[in-house]
Design a protein around this motif. Structure first.
Motif, PDB file in Angstrom:
ATOM      1  N   GLU A  59      63.140  48.329  26.062  1.00  0.00           N
ATOM      2  CA  GLU A  59      62.726  47.455  26.560  1.00  0.00           C
ATOM      3  C   GLU A  59      61.363  47.375  27.948  1.00  0.00           C
ATOM      4  OE1 GLU A  59      61.988  44.529  25.272  1.00  0.00           O
ATOM      5  OE2 GLU A  59      61.867  45.576  23.529  1.00  0.00           O
ATOM      6  N   LYS A  60      61.638  48.242  28.868  1.00  0.00           N
ATOM      7  CA  LYS A  60      60.348  48.483  30.072  1.00  0.00           C
ATOM      8  C   LYS A  60      59.417  48.690  29.653  1.00  0.00           C
ATOM      9  CE  LYS A  60      61.685  50.962  33.155  1.00  0.00           C
ATOM     10  NZ  LYS A  60      61.905  52.181  34.294  1.00  0.00           N
ATOM     11  N   VAL A  61      59.884  49.663  28.459  1.00  0.00           N
ATOM     12  CA  VAL A  61      58.408  50.520  28.449  1.00  0.00           C
ATOM     13  C   VAL A  61      57.616  48.982  27.639  1.00  0.00           C
ATOM     14  CG1 VAL A  61      57.604  51.909  27.055  1.00  0.00           C
ATOM     15  CG2 VAL A  61      59.597  52.468  27.375  1.00  0.00           C
ATOM     16  N   ARG A  62      57.849  48.249  26.761  1.00  0.00           N
ATOM     17  CA  ARG A  62      57.037  46.758  26.934  1.00  0.00           C
ATOM     18  C   ARG A  62      57.155  46.081  27.643  1.00  0.00           C
ATOM     19  NH1 ARG A  62      57.402  47.477  20.860  1.00  0.00           N
ATOM     20  NH2 ARG A  62      58.539  49.219  20.311  1.00  0.00           N
ATOM     21  N   LYS A  63      57.563  45.932  28.635  1.00  0.00           N
ATOM     22  CA  LYS A  63      57.119  45.059  29.815  1.00  0.00           C
ATOM     23  C   LYS A  63      56.146  45.012  30.767  1.00  0.00           C
ATOM     24  CE  LYS A  63      60.502  42.324  27.697  1.00  0.00           C
ATOM     25  NZ  LYS A  63      62.137  41.953  28.441  1.00  0.00           N
ATOM     26  N   THR A  64      55.101  46.460  30.831  1.00  0.00           N
ATOM     27  CA  THR A  64      54.169  46.727  31.659  1.00  0.00           C
ATOM     28  C   THR A  64      53.000  45.625  32.440  1.00  0.00           C
ATOM     29  OG1 THR A  64      53.059  47.825  30.117  1.00  0.00           O
ATOM     30  CG2 THR A  64      55.330  49.569  31.113  1.00  0.00           C
ATOM     31  N   LEU A  65      53.413  44.893  32.268  1.00  0.00           N
ATOM     32  CA  LEU A  65      51.967  44.082  32.709  1.00  0.00           C
ATOM     33  C   LEU A  65      52.701  42.815  33.279  1.00  0.00           C
ATOM     34  CD1 LEU A  65      50.494  45.033  30.436  1.00  0.00           C
ATOM     35  CD2 LEU A  65      48.877  42.948  29.334  1.00  0.00           C
ATOM     36  N   ASN A  66      52.878  42.851  34.881  1.00  0.00           N
ATOM     37  CA  ASN A  66      53.281  42.204  35.455  1.00  0.00           C
ATOM     38  C   ASN A  66      51.924  41.063  35.621  1.00  0.00           C
ATOM     39  OD1 ASN A  66      55.111  40.968  37.367  1.00  0.00           O
ATOM     40  ND2 ASN A  66      55.165  42.731  38.903  1.00  0.00           N
ATOM     41  N   ILE A  67      52.022  40.037  35.170  1.00  0.00           N
ATOM     42  CA  ILE A  67      50.679  39.370  36.154  1.00  0.00           C
ATOM     43  C   ILE A  67      51.517  37.917  35.764  1.00  0.00           C
ATOM     44  CG2 ILE A  67      48.422  38.187  35.080  1.00  0.00           C
ATOM     45  CD1 ILE A  67      47.260  40.775  34.406  1.00  0.00           C
ATOM     46  N   LYS A  68      51.879  36.888  36.466  1.00  0.00           N
ATOM     47  CA  LYS A  68      52.465  36.419  36.670  1.00  0.00           C
ATOM     48  C   LYS A  68      51.349  35.045  36.186  1.00  0.00           C
ATOM     49  CE  LYS A  68      55.646  37.495  40.279  1.00  0.00           C
ATOM     50  NZ  LYS A  68      55.247  38.607  40.734  1.00  0.00           N
ATOM     51  N   ARG A  69      50.359  34.592  36.906  1.00  0.00           N
ATOM     52  CA  ARG A  69      49.855  33.773  35.974  1.00  0.00           C
ATOM     53  C   ARG A  69      48.063  34.234  35.456  1.00  0.00           C
ATOM     54  NH1 ARG A  69      45.808  30.350  37.666  1.00  0.00           N
ATOM     55  NH2 ARG A  69      45.556  31.898  39.812  1.00  0.00           N
ATOM     56  N   ILE A  70      47.932  33.250  34.238  1.00  0.00           N
ATOM     57  CA  ILE A  70      46.023  34.089  33.860  1.00  0.00           C
ATOM     58  C   ILE A  70      46.027  33.117  34.725  1.00  0.00           C
ATOM     59  CG2 ILE A  70      44.689  34.324  31.970  1.00  0.00           C
ATOM     60  CD1 ILE A  70      47.156  35.717  31.262  1.00  0.00           C
ATOM     61  N   PRO A  71      44.842  34.051  34.956  1.00  0.00           N
ATOM     62  CA  PRO A  71      43.410  33.130  36.308  1.00  0.00           C
ATOM     63  C   PRO A  71      42.766  32.169  35.099  1.00  0.00           C
ATOM     64  CG  PRO A  71      43.496  35.758  35.722  1.00  0.00           C
ATOM     65  CD  PRO A  71      43.975  34.752  35.135  1.00  0.00           C
ATOM     66  N   GLU A  72      42.270  30.714  36.297  1.00  0.00           N
ATOM     67  CA  GLU A  72      41.103  30.367  35.788  1.00  0.00           C
ATOM     68  C   GLU A  72      39.800  31.033  35.044  1.00  0.00           C
ATOM     69  OE1 GLU A  72      41.685  26.831  34.401  1.00  0.00           O
ATOM     70  OE2 GLU A  72      44.220  27.409  35.117  1.00  0.00           O
ATOM     71  N   PRO A  73      39.379  30.767  34.135  1.00  0.00           N
ATOM     72  CA  PRO A  73      38.264  31.189  33.932  1.00  0.00           C
ATOM     73  C   PRO A  73      37.345  31.701  35.139  1.00  0.00           C
ATOM     74  CG  PRO A  73      38.099  29.672  31.914  1.00  0.00           C
ATOM     75  CD  PRO A  73      39.526  29.727  33.143  1.00  0.00           C
ATOM     76  N   TYR A  74      37.092  30.395  36.412  1.00  0.00           N
ATOM     77  CA  TYR A  74      35.941  30.761  37.367  1.00  0.00           C
ATOM     78  C   TYR A  74      36.385  32.110  38.772  1.00  0.00           C
ATOM     79  CZ  TYR A  74      39.910  28.439  40.259  1.00  0.00           C
ATOM     80  OH  TYR A  74      40.987  28.013  40.795  1.00  0.00           O
ATOM     81  N   GLU A  75      37.851  32.061  38.330  1.00  0.00           N
ATOM     82  CA  GLU A  75      38.065  32.686  38.975  1.00  0.00           C
ATOM     83  C   GLU A  75      38.138  34.244  39.507  1.00  0.00           C
ATOM     84  OE1 GLU A  75      42.752  32.050  40.198  1.00  0.00           O
ATOM     85  OE2 GLU A  75      42.637  31.138  38.591  1.00  0.00           O
ATOM     86  N   LEU A  76      37.010  34.265  37.647  1.00  0.00           N
ATOM     87  CA  LEU A  76      36.583  36.167  37.890  1.00  0.00           C
ATOM     88  C   LEU A  76      35.411  36.107  38.607  1.00  0.00           C
ATOM     89  CD1 LEU A  76      37.947  36.773  34.068  1.00  0.00           C
ATOM     90  CD2 LEU A  76      38.810  36.848  36.044  1.00  0.00           C
ATOM     91  N   LEU A  77      34.692  34.570  39.027  1.00  0.00           N
ATOM     92  CA  LEU A  77      33.727  35.247  39.158  1.00  0.00           C
ATOM     93  C   LEU A  77      33.344  35.206  40.606  1.00  0.00           C
ATOM     94  CD1 LEU A  77      32.386  31.484  37.952  1.00  0.00           C
ATOM     95  CD2 LEU A  77      31.203  33.254  36.987  1.00  0.00           C
ATOM     96  N   LEU A  78      32.868  35.945  41.815  1.00  0.00           N
ATOM     97  CA  LEU A  78      31.963  36.480  42.756  1.00  0.00           C
ATOM     98  C   LEU A  78      30.902  34.893  43.580  1.00  0.00           C
ATOM     99  CD1 LEU A  78      30.889  39.694  42.479  1.00  0.00           C
ATOM    100  CD2 LEU A  78      32.646  38.827  44.205  1.00  0.00           C
ATOM    101  N   GLU A  79      31.950  33.968  44.273  1.00  0.00           N
ATOM    102  CA  GLU A  79      31.517  33.569  44.944  1.00  0.00           C
ATOM    103  C   GLU A  79      30.179  34.068  46.052  1.00  0.00           C
ATOM    104  OE1 GLU A  79      34.263  30.632  46.717  1.00  0.00           O
ATOM    105  OE2 GLU A  79      35.978  31.543  45.604  1.00  0.00           O
ATOM    106  N   ALA A  80      29.082  33.333  46.192  1.00  0.00           N
ATOM    107  CA  ALA A  80      28.047  33.598  46.313  1.00  0.00           C
ATOM    108  C   ALA A  80      28.331  32.640  48.508  1.00  0.00           C
ATOM    109  CB  ALA A  80      27.039  32.948  46.304  1.00  0.00           C
ATOM    110  N   PRO A  81      28.090  32.631  49.474  1.00  0.00           N
ATOM    111  CA  PRO A  81      27.992  32.106  49.652  1.00  0.00           C
ATOM    112  C   PRO A  81      26.876  31.189  50.638  1.00  0.00           C
ATOM    113  CG  PRO A  81      26.915  34.122  50.551  1.00  0.00           C
ATOM    114  CD  PRO A  81      27.164  34.192  49.421  1.00  0.00           C
ATOM    115  N   ILE A  82      25.579  30.719  49.113  1.00  0.00           N
ATOM    116  CA  ILE A  82      24.531  29.996  48.723  1.00  0.00           C
ATOM    117  C   ILE A  82      25.292  29.405  47.701  1.00  0.00           C
ATOM    118  CG2 ILE A  82      23.008  31.469  50.491  1.00  0.00           C
ATOM    119  CD1 ILE A  82      22.407  32.007  47.565  1.00  0.00           C
ATOM    120  N   LYS A  83      24.944  27.827  47.951  1.00  0.00           N
ATOM    121  CA  LYS A  83      25.019  27.201  46.361  1.00  0.00           C
ATOM    122  C   LYS A  83      24.105  27.609  45.511  1.00  0.00           C
ATOM    123  CE  LYS A  83      28.472  23.989  46.735  1.00  0.00           C
ATOM    124  NZ  LYS A  83      29.176  24.498  46.340  1.00  0.00           N
TER     125      LYS A  83
END
Lengths: 601, 601
Positions: free
Chosen positions: A385-409
């Motif tokens: 079973e451990k072979v099928r459980k190699t994804l240790n991602i506790k929470r799927i991020p929100e879409p905006y969390e994949l974005l790079l923030e800039a120091p300007i608006k």
């Protein structure tokens, strides 16, 4: 059951006709790779998996019993089963059973496999599971312990990484009878710096008389010599004839590489066609081969045919996938030669100018004939079973969390961007101006600059590396996958973050794989639940899934074959110039994490 | 001291010039046996016994330190040190030190020795002592455990025999690091009959990955195949090209034999000159070589030159004594090739068309140069006392005790007589009429029929086998010796019993050897105190002693070179037709002792 005493004694009896044969190939043309002759009208007698008798046998009848299978070999050449000198099975996305099956259909009866990817995800367990599964295959799998897991020293902080296989574990694993040696020693820097760790790994193989395979791209002169005195005996990275010739002159075995991603055969064939040298130390390896190529073109049959078409004498080409690698591996008393006492691993082809595998015999059993798979596997290996459980991602991020923030608006910034180079493992480090909207940096589809992110999938840390990639040619949607060399975190690239998250979700749900999401919908999915690298489906299903995904991508106007292979290399922080890991952007040449934003405009 | 970790790490440093070289050969012509090229103007850098760097080195200076020896190699070819694939040192009557010295002078740097005779006389101790002595030689001796000691099953009662090396002892000895494998498996009858004992011996080598050498004269077809499936991988007994070709086709390594007694090279050379086959599995071996030939003609240098003169390409001929046997022995990562990481075993010759050893380098040390022996042995091995006390003869017989009694006082009898065939190991079984005088059968010098006797020298039993031998051409005196294959009892042949006893006495007094007595006087003596087989003198002394003995024999009108070699085979009860042991006359074909007298006339 093999017995050091009983087996040879029984073979002696079988050679003398005192017990009946299991299989006889009558009046065939034997390709003799020792003498480089074709021996016409020869018979081959097989008993208990071994060749026990060969020649023009007058009293052949005495070997024939009620249960003896007889093949009329008149129209065929009998060729020793091919040996794959170096391959990473995982690149095919097939498990060991399915890879073996496709290999055997294409004449490959022995495979030297370096389970480098399984090692990165699961450590030595991953290798052991592959060894376990290989026992269900008729093909002879000989595994090597990957020598460089992880590829990058974790203490450098460039990558959270997967598992580590340290020198002690290498030494332990080396004693497994399923292990034939140490896999390509890629870390030539450590060798040249005489670092203890890598020398312990080498010594652990040497001590047991096992093979130590190399990886020495462009090494020459004193660096090559220093690499060699460490005890490394082969290389499959030469891309030019002169490079390979120097290595041969210095005693190395050269594997001419011809896989799906790297094609060196044409450049290296001149070694044989132009120089008149002894070819005993030249072999052939695929290194990485896709399920597409395996199904559509073939395997070593295809590659040997290509070698022949490049002007290499057919028997010499056949030697390169039989006796030559067998001698390198010190297995020539068992494989690579059709001779008494060797395993009955034989392929039948109507021609040797153009090999076409009509039938494959392994260990005296006809496993493949006339397009049909005849071998009855003793069962199906169930990965733990451990072979099928190699994804240790506790929470799927929100879409905006994949974005790079800039120091300007709002406004523009110059950012460091990874430029993918189709058909190359290299990337270019470019600087591009991008717009900022509501504090986030936006991609620019017109300039083919899209979002890319790498999510730690091993430690549940929630780490996300964010950036931009240029040149993937994706016009819509997003692609996510758990194939991301060498640590195989979850990498995702997309034109918008909603599709990116959709794709990530699909991959996580599948326990690993490749997902394509377009317009908020998962449009294609290849499930790779085994370590997030390999399918548990049969090879035709995987092939169909892959073809389907490519069609969908094409429907959206993307002309980029094997986009997943290019994407899979973008996280590898050992090849220049710029990469991305879950820690962020990596300047490979200087070995450091860099800021994505260069300046604000 | 070799360390699996430290040695290669230091070699890496040496390859990079971080430590200075011990020896550099500058601007030489390297004979590359991997590619079959001559690489002109190459440099070779040697450190700690290993080749660490080679090529056209621009920055050669950085390897040069105060103590670096530099050889100008411009006028020379650098050839990998030769490998003797199969030899019985004892046939030279030299000890290991002296044999090694002569070998090295003639370019031989590695020797696979089968101490079959030492084993027969001293059992496994004899082999261990040879291994011990070899440690004082610069030459690499790799020993094989003799597989057939004794040659004849003692329970048959054909011979009292010497020592036995049973399967258990073979298995034990196999684990000694000085042992490379199992020596020529001569007992093919046992192999073909699937006897347990011989399969245990084979398995003990196989289990440790060691080599199993063969001996398969005239074996062909199913018998050869049955012999091969037992796991035997080489043969040195082929006398015809067709015989050797069948063995090659069946995967064996073939050693073309060219020694003092057996000369097969010319017949086998056509394999290479007439057939266009791959020669990778062809090697060369002397098997048995006399001190005379070693001093007067040379060793593998002479044999390779002969091969070249027979039309074999020089580099191919050199491959047969370098890379080919190295690969057979799975030692090609250490010997047989000039390449980084290999032992610096190199010979310098001004020509490769006609090799003439100018200098021999072993383990990076110049051991021989310009006719001078330069190696300082670390000492002289002292054989344990038991080695010098292998003659267990409690009482020297009276002369009349060597005579055959007849059941009549006077008249004639027909007796079974052994006829020696000069230059052949075979004997003929003839019946001859001889006179009886005072109850004893008399020899007949006119018909070249003289007395022969074999005295048990192992068990102190007082056993004497008596008979007549024809064809030795001795006109006067007697010759006695403790070289009498394979049990090495004391054999004596003579024209009269007084001289026979004189010669026997001399041999017994010397603790073994060869003695020539004429007119009641010992006229020549070669002392062989080591097991009664081997001298403890330097090779020139042994050579001079042998030449002197031959001169004395010639003075007496005997035109019979190497009479001691012919005599030494007359007691071997495994080669047809008639032999003599301490038990009497042996009918070899039927394996039984026979009465000497056929009938009374």
């Amino acid at each position: 059951m093999f017995s050091l005493l009983e087996t040879p004694r029984n073979l002696v009896k079988a050679a003398l006709g005192k017990v009946k044969a299991d299989l006889i190939i009558k009046k065939t043309n034997v390709v003799n790779v020792v003498t480089t002759e074709i021996l016409g009208n020869w018979d081959i007698v097989i008993y208990d998996g071994y060749i026990v008798r060969m020649g023009r046998i007058n009293d052949l009848d005495k070997y024939v019993g009620n249960r003896t299978i007889i093949i009329n070999g008149e129209k065929y050449y009998c060729i020793p089963g091919f040996i794959e000198s170096h391959v990473h099975i995982e690149s095919s996305m097939l498990n060991v059973r399915e890879f073996g099956k496709l290999a055997a259909i294409h004449g490959v009866t022995s495979i030297i496999a370096d389970p480098h990817e399984m090692g990165n995800v699961l450590g030595i367990d991953g290798i052991k599971f592959f060894i376990e599964e290989s026992r269900y295959s008729p093909v002879r799998f000989y595994f090597e312990v990957p020598s460089c897991v992880p590829a990058v020293d974790p203490s450098l902080g460039l990558d959270s990484g997967g598992k580590i296989i340290d020198a002690g574990q290498v030494a332990m694993l080396m004693q497994d009878p399923g292990i034939i040696g140490l896999g390509e020693v890629m870390d030539f820097i450590s060798v040249l710096n005489a670092k203890t760790e890598v020398f312990v790994k080498i010594a652990s193989a040497k001590l047991l008389g096992k093979v130590i395979d190399g990886h020495a791209p462009m090494l020459s002169g004193e660096k090559l010599d220093a690499y060699l005195v460490a005890g490394i005996s082969s290389d499959h990275e030469s891309t030019r004839a002169e490079e390979a010739l120097e290595k041969l002159r210095k005693g190395m075995y050269i594997f001419m590489r011809e896989g799906s991603a790297w094609k060196d055969l044409e450049a290296l064939a001149v070694l044989i066609t132009r120089y008149s040298i002894d070819t005993r130390r030249i072999a052939i390896a695929a290194d990485d081969i896709s399920v597409e190529d395996l199904v559509e073109k073939g395997y070593l049959d295809y590659i040997v045919n290509k070698a022949i078409s490049l002007g290499i004498d057919p028997i010499k080409a056949i030697q390169m996938v039989t006796i030559n690698p067998a001698e390198h591996l010190r297995l020539d008393d068992r494989i690579g030669v059709i001779a008494p006492g060797r395993y009955a691993d034989i392929i039948l082809s109507p021609s040797i100018e153009r090999i076409s595998v009509k039938s494959t015999i392994i260990n005296g059993k006809i496993v493949y004939k006339d397009g049909e798979w005849l071998y009855k596997e003793p069962g199906i290996y169930n990965y733990p079973e451990k072979v099928r459980k190699t994804l240790n991602i506790k929470r799927i991020p929100e879409p905006y969390e994949l974005l790079l923030e800039a120091p300007i608006k709002h406004g523009s910034v110059v950012v460091n961007v990874i430029e993918a180079i189709p058909g190359s493992a290299l990337t270019r480090w470019v600087k591009e101006e991008l717009k900022v909207d509501k504090g986030y940096i936006k991609c620019d589809l017109d300039r083919d600059i899209i979002y890319i992110a790498v999510l730690d999938r091993h430690h549940g840390s929630g780490n996300i590396g964010r950036g931009f990639v240029k040149g993937l040619r994706l016009k819509k949607g997003a692609i996510a996958q758990t194939i991301a060399h060498d640590t195989h975190n979850l990498i995702v690239a997309g034109t918008n973050t909603n599709d990116m998250i959709k794709a990530v979700e699909a991959v996580v749900r599948a326990g690993g794989g490749i997902a394509l999401a377009i317009d908020n919908e998962v449009r294609a999915l290849i499930e790779l639940p085994i370590a997030g690298l390999v399918s548990d489906k049969d090879y035709m299903t995987v092939y169909d899934q892959l073809k389907y995904m490519e069609e969908v991508i094409k429907d959206y106007g993307v002309n980029f074959n094997n986009i997943h292979m290019t994407l899979g290399l973008i996280a590898l922080p050992v090849i220049p110039e710029l990469r991305i890991t879950d820690k962020g952007l990596v300047d490979v040449v200087n070995g450091r994490i860099i800021e994505p934003i260069v300046k604000i405009i």
